[in-house]
Design a protein around this motif. Structure first.
Motif, PDB file in Angstrom:
ATOM      1  N   TYR A 195      -9.234  26.178  37.371  1.00  0.00           N
ATOM      2  CA  TYR A 195      -9.607  25.573  38.646  1.00  0.00           C
ATOM      3  C   TYR A 195     -10.841  26.272  39.228  1.00  0.00           C
ATOM      4  CZ  TYR A 195      -9.224  23.868  43.445  1.00  0.00           C
ATOM      5  OH  TYR A 195      -9.475  23.290  44.662  1.00  0.00           O
ATOM      6  N   GLY A 196     -11.806  25.473  39.648  1.00  0.00           N
ATOM      7  CA  GLY A 196     -13.016  26.030  40.238  1.00  0.00           C
ATOM      8  C   GLY A 196     -14.054  26.470  39.230  1.00  0.00           C
ATOM      9  N   ASP A 197     -13.745  26.307  37.950  1.00  0.00           N
ATOM     10  CA  ASP A 197     -14.707  26.601  36.873  1.00  0.00           C
ATOM     11  C   ASP A 197     -15.109  28.070  36.778  1.00  0.00           C
ATOM     12  OD1 ASP A 197     -14.770  23.908  36.100  1.00  0.00           O
ATOM     13  OD2 ASP A 197     -16.322  23.451  37.576  1.00  0.00           O
ATOM     14  N   HIS A 198     -14.283  28.968  37.295  1.00  0.00           N
ATOM     15  CA  HIS A 198     -14.577  30.393  37.128  1.00  0.00           C
ATOM     16  C   HIS A 198     -14.131  30.892  35.756  1.00  0.00           C
ATOM     17  CE1 HIS A 198     -15.743  30.762  41.321  1.00  0.00           C
ATOM     18  NE2 HIS A 198     -14.675  30.043  41.627  1.00  0.00           N
ATOM     19  N   TYR A 199     -13.242  30.139  35.136  1.00  0.00           N
ATOM     20  CA  TYR A 199     -12.790  30.441  33.776  1.00  0.00           C
ATOM     21  C   TYR A 199     -12.701  29.134  33.012  1.00  0.00           C
ATOM     22  CZ  TYR A 199      -9.517  31.067  29.934  1.00  0.00           C
ATOM     23  OH  TYR A 199      -8.927  31.038  28.694  1.00  0.00           O
ATOM     24  N   THR A 200     -13.131  29.164  31.742  1.00  0.00           N
ATOM     25  CA  THR A 200     -13.016  28.013  30.848  1.00  0.00           C
ATOM     26  C   THR A 200     -12.391  28.481  29.545  1.00  0.00           C
ATOM     27  OG1 THR A 200     -14.985  26.977  31.807  1.00  0.00           O
ATOM     28  CG2 THR A 200     -14.253  26.163  29.664  1.00  0.00           C
ATOM     29  N   LEU A 201     -11.457  27.718  29.056  1.00  0.00           N
ATOM     30  CA  LEU A 201     -10.794  28.061  27.799  1.00  0.00           C
ATOM     31  C   LEU A 201     -11.816  28.235  26.692  1.00  0.00           C
ATOM     32  CD1 LEU A 201      -7.962  28.367  26.473  1.00  0.00           C
ATOM     33  CD2 LEU A 201      -8.095  25.926  25.930  1.00  0.00           C
ATOM     34  N   ASP A 202     -11.685  29.318  25.939  1.00  0.00           N
ATOM     35  CA  ASP A 202     -12.644  29.649  24.885  1.00  0.00           C
ATOM     36  C   ASP A 202     -12.706  28.548  23.830  1.00  0.00           C
ATOM     37  OD1 ASP A 202     -13.355  31.137  22.149  1.00  0.00           O
ATOM     38  OD2 ASP A 202     -14.168  32.308  23.813  1.00  0.00           O
ATOM     39  N   SER A 203     -13.880  28.358  23.268  1.00  0.00           N
ATOM     40  CA  SER A 203     -14.110  27.290  22.297  1.00  0.00           C
ATOM     41  C   SER A 203     -13.314  27.460  21.009  1.00  0.00           C
ATOM     42  CB  SER A 203     -15.601  27.194  21.967  1.00  0.00           C
ATOM     43  OG  SER A 203     -16.070  28.421  21.426  1.00  0.00           O
ATOM     44  N   GLN A 204     -12.792  28.668  20.768  1.00  0.00           N
ATOM     45  CA  GLN A 204     -11.986  28.873  19.562  1.00  0.00           C
ATOM     46  C   GLN A 204     -10.691  28.054  19.599  1.00  0.00           C
ATOM     47  OE1 GLN A 204      -9.672  32.649  19.278  1.00  0.00           O
ATOM     48  NE2 GLN A 204     -10.591  33.158  21.265  1.00  0.00           N
ATOM     49  N   PHE A 205     -10.275  27.615  20.783  1.00  0.00           N
ATOM     50  CA  PHE A 205      -9.028  26.861  20.916  1.00  0.00           C
ATOM     51  C   PHE A 205      -9.293  25.375  20.675  1.00  0.00           C
ATOM     52  CE2 PHE A 205      -8.110  30.791  23.140  1.00  0.00           C
ATOM     53  CZ  PHE A 205      -6.830  31.090  22.691  1.00  0.00           C
ATOM     54  N   VAL A 206      -9.635  25.068  19.447  1.00  0.00           N
ATOM     55  CA  VAL A 206     -10.023  23.708  19.079  1.00  0.00           C
ATOM     56  C   VAL A 206      -8.882  22.722  19.318  1.00  0.00           C
ATOM     57  CG1 VAL A 206     -10.741  22.221  17.162  1.00  0.00           C
ATOM     58  CG2 VAL A 206     -11.680  24.537  17.387  1.00  0.00           C
ATOM     59  N   HIS A 207      -7.700  23.080  18.890  1.00  0.00           N
ATOM     60  CA  HIS A 207      -6.566  22.163  18.982  1.00  0.00           C
ATOM     61  C   HIS A 207      -6.055  22.037  20.418  1.00  0.00           C
ATOM     62  CE1 HIS A 207      -6.706  22.042  14.674  1.00  0.00           C
ATOM     63  NE2 HIS A 207      -6.572  23.351  14.611  1.00  0.00           N
ATOM     64  N   LEU A 208      -6.066  23.129  21.161  1.00  0.00           N
ATOM     65  CA  LEU A 208      -5.682  23.051  22.566  1.00  0.00           C
ATOM     66  C   LEU A 208      -6.662  22.195  23.354  1.00  0.00           C
ATOM     67  CD1 LEU A 208      -4.350  26.562  23.653  1.00  0.00           C
ATOM     68  CD2 LEU A 208      -3.347  24.360  24.273  1.00  0.00           C
ATOM     69  N   LYS A 209      -7.943  22.312  23.054  1.00  0.00           N
ATOM     70  CA  LYS A 209      -8.932  21.507  23.756  1.00  0.00           C
ATOM     71  C   LYS A 209      -8.778  20.026  23.417  1.00  0.00           C
ATOM     72  CE  LYS A 209     -12.591  24.872  24.702  1.00  0.00           C
ATOM     73  NZ  LYS A 209     -12.873  24.455  26.089  1.00  0.00           N
ATOM     74  N   ARG A 210      -8.509  19.731  22.151  1.00  0.00           N
ATOM     75  CA  ARG A 210      -8.243  18.342  21.755  1.00  0.00           C
ATOM     76  C   ARG A 210      -7.018  17.811  22.480  1.00  0.00           C
ATOM     77  NH1 ARG A 210      -3.562  16.659  19.916  1.00  0.00           N
ATOM     78  NH2 ARG A 210      -3.472  18.455  18.527  1.00  0.00           N
ATOM     79  N   TRP A 211      -5.958  18.611  22.512  1.00  0.00           N
ATOM     80  CA  TRP A 211      -4.721  18.231  23.203  1.00  0.00           C
ATOM     81  C   TRP A 211      -4.967  18.052  24.701  1.00  0.00           C
ATOM     82  CZ3 TRP A 211      -2.669  21.197  27.089  1.00  0.00           C
ATOM     83  CH2 TRP A 211      -1.390  20.850  27.549  1.00  0.00           C
ATOM     84  N   GLU A 212      -5.708  18.972  25.318  1.00  0.00           N
ATOM     85  CA  GLU A 212      -5.989  18.882  26.749  1.00  0.00           C
ATOM     86  C   GLU A 212      -6.703  17.576  27.081  1.00  0.00           C
ATOM     87  OE1 GLU A 212      -7.801  21.830  30.165  1.00  0.00           O
ATOM     88  OE2 GLU A 212      -8.889  21.657  28.277  1.00  0.00           O
ATOM     89  N   SER A 213      -7.686  17.219  26.266  1.00  0.00           N
ATOM     90  CA  SER A 213      -8.400  15.966  26.477  1.00  0.00           C
ATOM     91  C   SER A 213      -7.457  14.770  26.349  1.00  0.00           C
ATOM     92  CB  SER A 213      -9.547  15.849  25.466  1.00  0.00           C
ATOM     93  OG  SER A 213     -10.217  14.620  25.603  1.00  0.00           O
TER      94      SER A 213
END
Length: 225
Positions: A195-213
């Protein structure tokens, strides 16, 4: 039908409820509850509760209890979504996972967004009340400590997320081809941490990012989620 969600927009416990309602096309209104003023929650619950989320469904007030910390999600499951949040094939195991997400994982993640959230409160008195509330629970200077140790907190958070990344390498959602409550709970913790863009999940989390989307666009009425 009248359905109102009393919420804090960044709350890891409100994000799941709002996303469930949206995903299932359930019409509802929201009331933003100031984190420094919970009097309206106390009023509608007759003084028995002051946290979020709270639902008002045609005059029926629903909030968590000691006996049922997931009372709001269980109410939606029974009343609106025909049991898809807590299916029988996930029984027991989902309880373990949700407990880990909403306690252990959330207990790390909120520290990543709280300093920025506190900074965003313009009124000094309101900001001070929020910080003092945190300090009563976590100790004097905790918000500033979280600010200065953000890199270490992020590392701990991502270590705790690693098993979810591994799981999602082998499954579209945590348990099956469709999201259950554990998926929404995890989305809430990730949404709160970022929240607020002070932290973003690291790009190494390919599957989590796909799931989040996928979770953010999921629609129960669509064949292509």
């Amino acid at each position: 039908m009248s359905l109102t969600l009393f919420e804090l927009s960044h709350s890891p416990y409100c994000i799941p409820i709002r996303r469930i309602l949206d995903a299932h096309g359930i019409r509802f209104e929201t009331v933003a509850v100031p984190s420094w003023d919970r009097r309206e929650l106390a009023r509608i619950t007759s003084g028995t509760y002051y946290q979020v989320p709270v639902l008002n469904h045609d005059g029926t007030i629903v909030h968590e209890t000691a006996a049922d910390p997931l009372a709001v999600a269980h109410y939606l499951d029974r009343t609106f979504v025909a049991g898809c949040l807590f299916p029988d094939h996930c029984a027991g195991l989902q309880d373990i996972i949700v407990n880990q997400i909403e306690n252990s994982l959330e207990g790390i993640g909120f520290r990543l967004s709280d300093p920025g959230y506190s900074d965003s409160i313009q009124d000094l008195g309101e900001r001070t009340m929020v910080i003092r509330h945190k300090e009563r629970k976590f100790g004097a200077g905790c918000v500033e400590l979280w600010r200065t140790t953000a890199a270490e907190i992020a590392s701990d958070f991502e270590s705790a997320l690693a098993p979810y990344e591994t799981r999602l390498a082998h499954s579209r959602y945590l348990f099956s081809e469709h999201p259950v409550y554990a998926d929404y709970a995890l989305l809430g913790v990730l949404g709160n941490a970022q929240y607020g863009d002070h932290y973003t999940l690291d790009s190494q989390f390919v599957h989590l990012k796909r799931w989040e989307s996928a979770m953010l666009r999921f629609s129960a009425g669509s064949q292509d989620d």
